[in-house]
Design a protein around this motif. Structure first.
Motif, PDB file in Angstrom:
ATOM      1  N   VAL A 124      32.351 -34.382  11.556  1.00  0.00           N
ATOM      2  CA  VAL A 124      31.024 -34.747  11.096  1.00  0.00           C
ATOM      3  C   VAL A 124      30.224 -33.291  10.266  1.00  0.00           C
ATOM      4  O   VAL A 124      29.374 -32.830   9.651  1.00  0.00           O
ATOM      5  N   ASN A 125      30.004 -32.498  11.281  1.00  0.00           N
ATOM      6  CA  ASN A 125      29.496 -31.421  11.968  1.00  0.00           C
ATOM      7  C   ASN A 125      29.989 -30.281  11.826  1.00  0.00           C
ATOM      8  O   ASN A 125      30.912 -29.665  12.830  1.00  0.00           O
ATOM      9  N   GLN A 126      30.118 -29.344  10.176  1.00  0.00           N
ATOM     10  CA  GLN A 126      31.479 -28.723   9.849  1.00  0.00           C
ATOM     11  C   GLN A 126      30.929 -27.450  10.223  1.00  0.00           C
ATOM     12  O   GLN A 126      31.355 -26.455   9.919  1.00  0.00           O
ATOM     13  N   MET A 127      29.771 -27.298  10.637  1.00  0.00           N
ATOM     14  CA  MET A 127      29.454 -25.556  11.488  1.00  0.00           C
ATOM     15  C   MET A 127      29.396 -25.439  13.185  1.00  0.00           C
ATOM     16  O   MET A 127      29.542 -24.465  13.076  1.00  0.00           O
ATOM     17  N   ASN A 128      30.033 -26.500  13.814  1.00  0.00           N
ATOM     18  CA  ASN A 128      30.258 -26.092  15.113  1.00  0.00           C
ATOM     19  C   ASN A 128      31.820 -25.496  15.550  1.00  0.00           C
ATOM     20  O   ASN A 128      32.781 -26.437  14.773  1.00  0.00           O
ATOM     21  N   TRP A 129      31.957 -25.281  16.384  1.00  0.00           N
ATOM     22  CA  TRP A 129      33.095 -25.321  16.918  1.00  0.00           C
ATOM     23  C   TRP A 129      33.285 -26.213  18.073  1.00  0.00           C
ATOM     24  O   TRP A 129      32.095 -26.078  18.896  1.00  0.00           O
ATOM     25  N   TRP A 130      34.253 -27.042  18.898  1.00  0.00           N
ATOM     26  CA  TRP A 130      34.545 -27.668  19.836  1.00  0.00           C
ATOM     27  C   TRP A 130      35.118 -27.424  20.882  1.00  0.00           C
ATOM     28  O   TRP A 130      35.766 -26.173  20.983  1.00  0.00           O
ATOM     29  N   SER A 131      34.468 -27.271  22.221  1.00  0.00           N
ATOM     30  CA  SER A 131      34.871 -26.477  23.324  1.00  0.00           C
ATOM     31  C   SER A 131      35.764 -27.538  24.428  1.00  0.00           C
ATOM     32  O   SER A 131      36.214 -27.172  24.481  1.00  0.00           O
ATOM     33  N   ARG A 132      36.322 -28.707  23.414  1.00  0.00           N
ATOM     34  CA  ARG A 132      37.738 -29.043  23.703  1.00  0.00           C
ATOM     35  C   ARG A 132      37.069 -30.755  23.656  1.00  0.00           C
ATOM     36  O   ARG A 132      36.719 -31.534  22.376  1.00  0.00           O
ATOM     37  N   LEU A 133      38.481 -31.553  23.321  1.00  0.00           N
ATOM     38  CA  LEU A 133      38.974 -32.166  22.755  1.00  0.00           C
ATOM     39  C   LEU A 133      38.114 -33.874  23.055  1.00  0.00           C
ATOM     40  O   LEU A 133      37.245 -34.123  22.117  1.00  0.00           O
ATOM     41  N   VAL A 134      38.016 -34.344  24.337  1.00  0.00           N
ATOM     42  CA  VAL A 134      36.936 -35.098  25.706  1.00  0.00           C
ATOM     43  C   VAL A 134      37.061 -34.647  25.573  1.00  0.00           C
ATOM     44  O   VAL A 134      37.274 -33.641  26.742  1.00  0.00           O
ATOM     45  N   THR A 135      35.321 -35.172  26.481  1.00  0.00           N
ATOM     46  CA  THR A 135      34.502 -34.284  27.254  1.00  0.00           C
ATOM     47  C   THR A 135      35.374 -34.374  28.965  1.00  0.00           C
ATOM     48  O   THR A 135      35.324 -33.631  29.685  1.00  0.00           O
ATOM     49  N   THR A 136      36.722 -35.288  28.932  1.00  0.00           N
ATOM     50  CA  THR A 136      37.601 -35.149  30.303  1.00  0.00           C
ATOM     51  C   THR A 136      38.162 -33.629  30.688  1.00  0.00           C
ATOM     52  O   THR A 136      38.950 -33.853  31.588  1.00  0.00           O
ATOM     53  N   ASP A 137      38.130 -33.385  28.983  1.00  0.00           N
ATOM     54  CA  ASP A 137      39.736 -32.385  29.070  1.00  0.00           C
ATOM     55  C   ASP A 137      38.434 -30.243  29.537  1.00  0.00           C
ATOM     56  O   ASP A 137      37.288 -30.940  29.696  1.00  0.00           O
ATOM     57  N   PRO A 138      39.693 -29.744  30.088  1.00  0.00           N
ATOM     58  CA  PRO A 138      38.223 -28.409  30.490  1.00  0.00           C
ATOM     59  C   PRO A 138      37.919 -27.646  29.733  1.00  0.00           C
ATOM     60  O   PRO A 138      38.481 -27.756  28.050  1.00  0.00           O
ATOM     61  N   GLN A 139      37.239 -26.742  29.171  1.00  0.00           N
ATOM     62  CA  GLN A 139      36.356 -26.127  28.155  1.00  0.00           C
ATOM     63  C   GLN A 139      36.688 -25.410  27.928  1.00  0.00           C
ATOM     64  O   GLN A 139      37.889 -24.618  28.794  1.00  0.00           O
ATOM     65  N   ILE A 140      36.790 -24.839  26.404  1.00  0.00           N
ATOM     66  CA  ILE A 140      37.963 -23.780  25.981  1.00  0.00           C
ATOM     67  C   ILE A 140      36.213 -22.485  25.917  1.00  0.00           C
ATOM     68  O   ILE A 140      34.966 -23.177  25.732  1.00  0.00           O
ATOM     69  N   SER A 141      36.255 -21.476  25.661  1.00  0.00           N
ATOM     70  CA  SER A 141      35.368 -20.193  25.336  1.00  0.00           C
ATOM     71  C   SER A 141      35.083 -20.117  23.651  1.00  0.00           C
ATOM     72  O   SER A 141      35.583 -19.857  23.453  1.00  0.00           O
ATOM     73  N   THR A 142      34.112 -20.947  23.104  1.00  0.00           N
ATOM     74  CA  THR A 142      33.938 -20.706  22.034  1.00  0.00           C
ATOM     75  C   THR A 142      33.992 -19.626  21.845  1.00  0.00           C
ATOM     76  O   THR A 142      34.121 -19.116  20.116  1.00  0.00           O
ATOM     77  N   LYS A 143      33.418 -18.367  22.309  1.00  0.00           N
ATOM     78  CA  LYS A 143      32.635 -17.395  21.557  1.00  0.00           C
ATOM     79  C   LYS A 143      34.334 -16.570  21.780  1.00  0.00           C
ATOM     80  O   LYS A 143      34.319 -15.117  20.937  1.00  0.00           O
ATOM     81  N   LYS A 144      35.449 -17.211  22.095  1.00  0.00           N
ATOM     82  CA  LYS A 144      36.711 -15.618  21.913  1.00  0.00           C
ATOM     83  C   LYS A 144      37.055 -16.491  20.649  1.00  0.00           C
ATOM     84  O   LYS A 144      38.656 -15.556  20.352  1.00  0.00           O
ATOM     85  N   ILE A 145      36.809 -18.153  20.080  1.00  0.00           N
ATOM     86  CA  ILE A 145      37.090 -18.237  18.805  1.00  0.00           C
ATOM     87  C   ILE A 145      37.273 -17.070  17.550  1.00  0.00           C
ATOM     88  O   ILE A 145      36.174 -16.766  17.990  1.00  0.00           O
ATOM     89  N   ASN A 146      38.363 -17.498  17.002  1.00  0.00           N
ATOM     90  CA  ASN A 146      38.458 -16.099  15.975  1.00  0.00           C
ATOM     91  C   ASN A 146      38.986 -16.137  14.564  1.00  0.00           C
ATOM     92  O   ASN A 146      39.990 -16.954  14.401  1.00  0.00           O
ATOM     93  N   PRO A 147      38.360 -17.565  13.885  1.00  0.00           N
ATOM     94  CA  PRO A 147      38.922 -17.615  13.067  1.00  0.00           C
ATOM     95  C   PRO A 147      39.772 -16.976  11.798  1.00  0.00           C
ATOM     96  O   PRO A 147      39.370 -15.931  11.482  1.00  0.00           O
TER      97      PRO A 147
END
Length: 324
Positions: A241-264
């Motif tokens: 829905v919000n196409q301006m943000n990166w997800w840090s995880r798929l579902v809330t029980t998953d470990p988080q990824i660092s969105t600062k290291k995302i390189n589109p």
């Protein structure tokens, strides 16, 4: 004895073909014949010819209407029967689709081979995991080690998502792609996949869900799809829905990824329209500036305006002024 009503059809059709004006012109010819060659209009009582014309036309008009109603009724009944047949077939198809999944028993040899494959995969996982961990440690900067928000977060995979034990997900700004490998060949009707605005369930019927949790952000249900590939892999596409943000995880029980290291990828960024691409590039620039302790684009613009104003007015003292 009633006469055959169709005995003059060929003759009348031949006459009709000679009248380019249609039925009205054909009737004119017939009535003209009656007037010129018979006493139809003059041989009877006053108004008798009018009654004959009226009775004749109304009799045949009723027959024509009854025939048209009969054809219409038969057509409706045929459509109704066709619809009932289609509904019955659809019900049979749905009933067949929702049959419980059949379980195929493995032979002892097949079971041993499967167990060996599983054991090999388990041995490989720690090795690859330790390699990634050491790589991440080497890449960490002092700023990241001191940042409490980054503590415990893992590096994104090549698709800006995460590789987990039972599934792998990647993402762009527009969508999330999820792949769930299966250990047996299945059919779509053997699966249970429910995509809600903020919740996802994925599993095999009769077994615990592989995924059952709250999504990291809202998705567009009508634009999200899933497909079973080769009977062994579930592929799910979730439209953000919000196409301006990166997800840090798929579902809330998953470990988080660092969105600062995302390189589109540049190719993905170039797919956006001009306005959206400009906003995304601005956000990425501002994020990098903040990480380096430098002013954002808006702050830089304010500083440039102030600097230009000060150059234009050297007589003014700005040493005690504060600007936000």
């Amino acid at each position: 004895m009633s006469q055959d009503p169709e005995r003059f059809d060929s003759m009348l059709l031949a006459m009709a073909q000679q009248h380019e004006g249609g039925v009205k012109e054909l009737l004119g010819t017939i009535v003209s014949f009656l007037a010129r060659k018979t006493d139809f209009f003059t041989g009877g009582k006053e108004g008798e010819w009018e009654k004959v014309v009226k009775d004749t036309f109304y009799t045949h008009a009723k027959k024509a209407k009854d025939e048209a109603d009969k054809i219409k009724k038969e057509k409706l009944e045929a459509e109704k029967r066709l619809k009932e047949i289609q509904q019955k077939k659809e019900q049979e198809r749905l009933a067949k689709d929702f049959e419980p999944a059949s379980v195929t028993e493995l032979t002892e040899q097949e079971a041993e081979e499967l167990q060996e494959t599983i054991e090999k995969e388990k041995k490989k996982e720690p090795e690859s995991g330790s390699g990634e961990a050491s790589g991440n440690e080497e890449e960490k900067t002092p700023e990241e080690e001191d940042d409490p928000e980054e503590k415990g977060k893992i590096k994104p995979n090549a698709g800006n998502g995460c590789d987990l034990e039972h599934y792998r997900w990647t993402q762009t700004l527009e969508e999330v792609e999820l792949r769930v490998p299966l250990r047996q060949t299945l059919r779509p009707r053997d699966l249970t996949i429910i995509i809600n605005k903020r919740h996802l369930k994925v599993g095999i019927k009769g077994q615990p869900f592989i995924i059952d949790g709250e999504l990291d952000a809202d998705v567009k249900i009508e634009e999200s799809t899933w497909v079973l590939q080769d009977g062994r892999n579930i592929l799910i596409n979730l439209e953000k829905v919000n196409q301006m943000n990166w997800w840090s995880r798929l579902v809330t029980t998953d470990p988080q990824i660092s969105t600062k290291k995302i390189n589109p990828e540049p190719s993905k960024l170039s797919d956006l329209d001009g306005e959206t691409r400009g906003l995304v590039e601005k956000m990425m620039y501002d994020q990098r500036q903040k990480e380096m302790g430098l002013p954002t684009s808006d702050e830089q613009k304010k500083q440039d305006v102030l600097k230009k104003f000060m150059e234009q007015h050297p007589e003014m003292d700005f040493s005690k002024c504060k600007f936000n």
